[in-house]
Design a protein around this motif. Structure first.
Motif, PDB file in Angstrom:
ATOM      1  N   LYS A  19      89.179  48.578 -44.787  1.00  8.60           N
ATOM      2  CA  LYS A  19      89.158  48.668 -46.223  1.00  8.60           C
ATOM      3  C   LYS A  19      88.348  47.514 -46.715  1.00  8.60           C
ATOM      4  CE  LYS A  19      93.620  50.843 -46.474  1.00  8.60           C
ATOM      5  NZ  LYS A  19      94.994  50.534 -46.875  1.00  8.60           N
ATOM      6  N   CYS A  20      88.274  46.061 -46.060  1.00  9.02           N
ATOM      7  CA  CYS A  20      87.774  45.192 -46.583  1.00  9.02           C
ATOM      8  C   CYS A  20      86.423  44.557 -46.049  1.00  9.02           C
ATOM      9  CB  CYS A  20      88.530  43.823 -46.612  1.00  9.02           C
ATOM     10  SG  CYS A  20      90.362  44.221 -47.358  1.00  9.02           S
ATOM     11  N   CYS A  47      97.784  42.494 -53.271  1.00  5.53           N
ATOM     12  CA  CYS A  47      96.698  42.423 -54.214  1.00  5.53           C
ATOM     13  C   CYS A  47      95.674  43.406 -54.502  1.00  5.53           C
ATOM     14  CB  CYS A  47      95.577  41.020 -53.686  1.00  5.53           C
ATOM     15  SG  CYS A  47      96.682  39.481 -53.837  1.00  5.53           S
ATOM     16  N   ARG A  48      95.205  44.034 -53.491  1.00  4.61           N
ATOM     17  CA  ARG A  48      94.745  45.301 -53.619  1.00  4.61           C
ATOM     18  C   ARG A  48      95.366  46.317 -54.377  1.00  4.61           C
ATOM     19  NH1 ARG A  48      89.954  45.741 -50.596  1.00  4.61           N
ATOM     20  NH2 ARG A  48      90.328  48.162 -50.481  1.00  4.61           N
ATOM     21  N   SER A  49      96.726  46.394 -54.305  1.00  2.00           N
ATOM     22  CA  SER A  49      97.632  47.738 -54.611  1.00  2.00           C
ATOM     23  C   SER A  49      97.847  47.311 -56.262  1.00  2.00           C
ATOM     24  CB  SER A  49      99.049  47.751 -54.081  1.00  2.00           C
ATOM     25  OG  SER A  49      99.613  46.372 -54.312  1.00  2.00           O
ATOM     26  N   ARG A  50      97.543  46.282 -56.766  1.00  2.00           N
ATOM     27  CA  ARG A  50      97.789  45.836 -57.912  1.00  2.00           C
ATOM     28  C   ARG A  50      96.348  45.367 -58.799  1.00  2.00           C
ATOM     29  NH1 ARG A  50     103.917  43.175 -57.841  1.00  2.00           N
ATOM     30  NH2 ARG A  50     104.929  45.038 -56.762  1.00  2.00           N
ATOM     31  N   ASP A  51      95.331  45.458 -58.053  1.00  2.00           N
ATOM     32  CA  ASP A  51      94.132  45.114 -58.663  1.00  2.00           C
ATOM     33  C   ASP A  51      94.041  43.533 -58.855  1.00  2.00           C
ATOM     34  OD1 ASP A  51      93.075  47.811 -58.712  1.00  2.00           O
ATOM     35  OD2 ASP A  51      94.052  48.099 -60.953  1.00  2.00           O
ATOM     36  N   ASP A  52      94.448  42.772 -57.790  1.00  2.00           N
ATOM     37  CA  ASP A  52      94.680  41.190 -57.871  1.00  2.00           C
ATOM     38  C   ASP A  52      95.489  40.615 -58.628  1.00  2.00           C
ATOM     39  OD1 ASP A  52      92.703  41.275 -55.722  1.00  2.00           O
ATOM     40  OD2 ASP A  52      91.201  41.193 -57.212  1.00  2.00           O
ATOM     41  N   ALA A  53      96.201  41.506 -59.479  1.00  2.00           N
ATOM     42  CA  ALA A  53      97.324  40.723 -60.524  1.00  2.00           C
ATOM     43  C   ALA A  53      98.542  40.903 -59.951  1.00  2.00           C
ATOM     44  CB  ALA A  53      97.366  41.627 -61.926  1.00  2.00           C
TER      45      ALA A  53
END
Length: 531
Positions: free
Chosen positions: A311-312, A379-385
């Motif tokens: 993914k990254c 972080c990826r699941s919450r768009d870094d938020a």
């Protein structure tokens, strides 16, 4: 922190307390060998199903032992801060009583461990004993039956010397007089007392600590009173507690039911089962059920990081330390939500010095990789938020798809599912190699032919045909392209109906039967009936 037999029993209560309070546990092992060469063809192959691979690995686990086990205890002290107590346990099979375990050393594994500074003296001289349930049952039965036997030749020599000294002394001694036996190991302290008490009815023994045993001459009446005392150090329970050694801590791990983390942990789990629980069963499914009952939550960081790397698009890495370093460089240490991992003061050596392939250090890396991977996924699941101070339960939630999926190295499935059925085998299509004008070619030569280009596992199909199997589609395409006009090797995609010897044999037999039936019909004419 390193622990051997000398300090283990004293530290066991504290270890148990830390395990019970832990958020999760990370584990790593070093082995005296990986893949046994006996019997032949026992090495892992891409052709293996998970059940076939298990049976191969089972033979290896039964032959090799675990000289060092690393356990990292991750405690969630407050918010997103984790304090780590990382231990190196040197282990050596129990030699108390009738047990005498045989194990094998692989020259390449011993050389590998030596290169990374493994201390074989600590393994051989101060290894913590251990045993599984079957071995403990045998020891208990012999103990109750009075059929005590000393397995170790070294211990027999020590016991003979002690018995000679006590026998000479007790003949001239008065009742209540005492003598001291010195320089005894933990096991020898138990064995000397058991043998002396069995051999001399007018002697009593008491350990004094510091490798010493006191022997006292007593009357038969006094001896009987002492035998019934609840404070007798030679009670069965105390002897078994000493003989179980590290198995006592293993049982604490099982009771605690904490998430257990490893990296490529299939062999670790098999050794845990075989050395501390029960001998490995023949049934692959039974093994999976047993492990799931012992450790309901398993997390293999190899399974997790394989997915993250796709993914990254992180740089390619080959070992656990490199995985850890890549994750450290890609997580912002100033991010207030990022997990803070601190080594406890008595384990701070790993903060100052890298110690790859030391079990305690690798266990620390493994747990750290888990936390950093979980944070990255969150972080990826919450768009870094990510909210400040994410809890470990939030990390477990984001890791849900990886739980109990243990990496399967070079196989038709990517992982073994310990909480359900394994996924169906998936791999690139098989290739068949037809050899022309190259007599006497074998599997090893075919493997060497393709080794420079890509890696295939090879099996002979017939006298002039071999099957190739790869775990990469690009390797299949490359070979089909580059060997299209080879003068001796004709390569094509394997078709069962066309290339299977059994199918070909069946078709040939069917053809012969059909031909004979046709000839019989033509030569004999239509059948007629007469009465």
């Amino acid at each position: 922190m390193e622990l051997g037999a000398a300090g283990f029993q004293r530290r066991l209560p504290r270890l148990r307390g830390r395990v019970r309070r832990a958020a999760f546990l990370a584990l790593d092992m070093e082995f005296t060998g990986l893949h046994s060469t006996f019997p032949q063809n026992n090495e892992p192959s891409l052709f293996d199903s998970p059940a076939e691979r298990y049976l191969k690995a089972r033979q290896s686990v039964q032959r090799f032992t675990v000289p060092q086990l690393g356990l990292a205890i991750f405690s969630n002290e407050n918010s997103n801060k984790y304090v780590v107590h990382s231990y190196n346990f040197f282990l050596f099979p129990s030699t108390l009583g009738v047990t005498d375990v045989e194990f094998t050393l692989s020259a390449s594994s011993i050389q590998f461990l030596s290169h990374y500074g493994f201390d074989y003296n600590k393994f051989l001289k101060d290894g913590i004993p251990y045993m599984n349930k079957v071995q403990e049952k045998i020891l208990s039965q012999h103990f109750l039956a009075g059929s005590w036997k000393v397995s170790s030749a070294l211990d027999r020599d020590v016991l003979k010397k002690a018995i000679d000294e006590v026998t000479c002394w007790i003949a001239a001694a008065e009742e209540e007089e005492t003598m001291i036996l010195q320089d005894l190991s933990d096991y020898q302290i138990f064995e000397v007392q058991l043998v002396l008490r069995q051999a001399l009815q007018n002697a009593w023994t008491q350990p004094l600590g510091d490798k010493k045993v006191m022997v006292k001459k007593v009357s038969p009446q006094h001896r009987q009173l002492l035998e019934n005392s609840p404070y007798d150090c030679c009670q069965k329970e105390l002897i078994l507690l000493s003989a179980r050694g590290f198995t006592n801590l293993f049982q604490t791990l099982v009771k605690a039911k904490k998430p257990l983390v490893g990296h490529n942990m299939l062999m670790d789990l098999m050794h845990l089962h075989d050395k501390f629980y029960k001998p490995l069963p023949e049934s692959y499914e039974e093994f999976k059920r047993n492990i799931h009952n012992l450790f309901p939550v398993l997390i293999d960081t190899k399974t997790v990081t394989k997915s993250i790397w796709k993914k990254c698009l992180f740089p390619r890495v080959s070992n656990l330390l490199e995985v850890y370093e890549v994750l450290c460089s890609n997580l912002n240490p100033k991010d207030p939500a990022c997990p803070v991992i601190t080594l406890a003061s008595d384990c701070s050596r790993y903060a100052e010095k890298k110690s790859p392939h030391e079990a305690g250090y690798d266990a620390f890396l493994c747990g750290s990789v888990l936390l950093k991977s979980a944070h990255l996924l969150l972080c990826r699941s919450r768009d870094d938020a990510v909210e400040a101070d994410p809890s470990f339960s939030q990390y477990l939630t984001v890791l849900a798809e990886y739980l109990n999926k243990v990496n399967f190295i070079r196989g038709g499935v990517s992982s073994i599912n310990f909480s359900g059925e394994d996924a169906p085998c998936q791999h690139p299509p098989l290739l068949v190699v037809h050899v022309r004008g190259w007599p006497g070619l074998n599997e090893r030569q075919i493997y060497q032919e393709f080794k420079a280009l890509c890696r295939f596992d090879v099996r002979r199909l017939s006298k002039n045909q071999f099957i190739l199997l790869s775990n990469k589609f690009k390797h299949v395409r490359r070979v089909l392209r580059d060997y299209k006009h080879h003068p001796h090797l004709q390569i094509s995609v394997y078709r069962h109906w066309r290339h299977s010897p059994r199918v070909n044999c069946l078709l040939q037999v069917s053809g012969i039967v059909a031909l004979w039936s046709l000839l019989a019909f033509v030569l004999g004419g239509a059948p007629c009936c007469s009465f």
